[in-house]
Design a protein around this motif. Structure first.
Motif: not given
Length: 180
Positions: A133, A137-138, A140-141, A166, A170
């Motif tokens: 996860p 997240k990284k 995705y950003k 995403y 997730k």
């Protein structure tokens, strides 16, 4: 006739003269009538021949018209057959295209589903190598910074796909890490 025989047998010269005169007039009348009758017969024969000629011409015309109507009917039947075959072919083509459309729609749905839910699409390539996860997240950003619609390289459709992928990943990682 009896009267004429009596006049011939016992009649006076005056009566004989009157009888001769009457016979002469009657003979002329009969000859005239005979000539008129012959003339009428000749006229009738001429008219008969003319009528027969006209009938021949009319019969030829009628035969020609019957032949033309027969040919027109055959032509019409051929045109009707061509139209019917055309409509049958159109119906077959429509059915074939409907089947092809249904097949392509099903393939598109499968492809869309595959792309959205774990397929190897251009979006899933962006998340390739992500195993947890935090890295998800990284990544995705980073992708949002690059493909946001306000950026030069941004694209609304791509960002929507990235968001869906995403969310899918997730949920998958949350399930995996909850069970672990």
């Amino acid at each position: 006739m009896k009267k004429v025989e009596e006049i011939l047998a016992r009649g006076s010269d005056e009566e004989l003269q009157a009888l001769k005169s009457w016979l002469f007039r009657e003979n002329i009348r009969l000859e005239t009538a005979s000539k008129e009758l012959k003339s009428m017969q000749e006229q009738f024969l001429k008219e008969k021949v003319q009528f027969q000629e006209e009938m021949k011409v009319l019969n030829r015309k009628a035969a020609g018209e019957r032949q033309r109507l027969k040919e027109d009917n055959q032509f019409f039947e051929k045109k009707m057959e061509i139209l019917q075959n055309g409509f049958k072919q159109l119906d077959l083509d429509r059915r074939r295209l409907d089947k092809e459309w249904a097949r392509l729609s099903a393939e598109k749905e499968l492809l869309d589903e595959h792309l959205l839910y774990g397929g190897h699409s251009e979006v899933s390539v962006f998340f390739q190598g992500v195993r947890n996860p935090l890295s998800l997240k990284k990544r995705y950003k980073d992708l949002i910074k690059i493909f946001h619609p306000d950026n030069v390289a941004g694209d609304k459709e791509v960002i929507q796909r990235i968001n869906k992928e995403y969310e899918r990943l997730k949920e998958r990682y949350e399930k995996e890490f909850k069970h672990a």
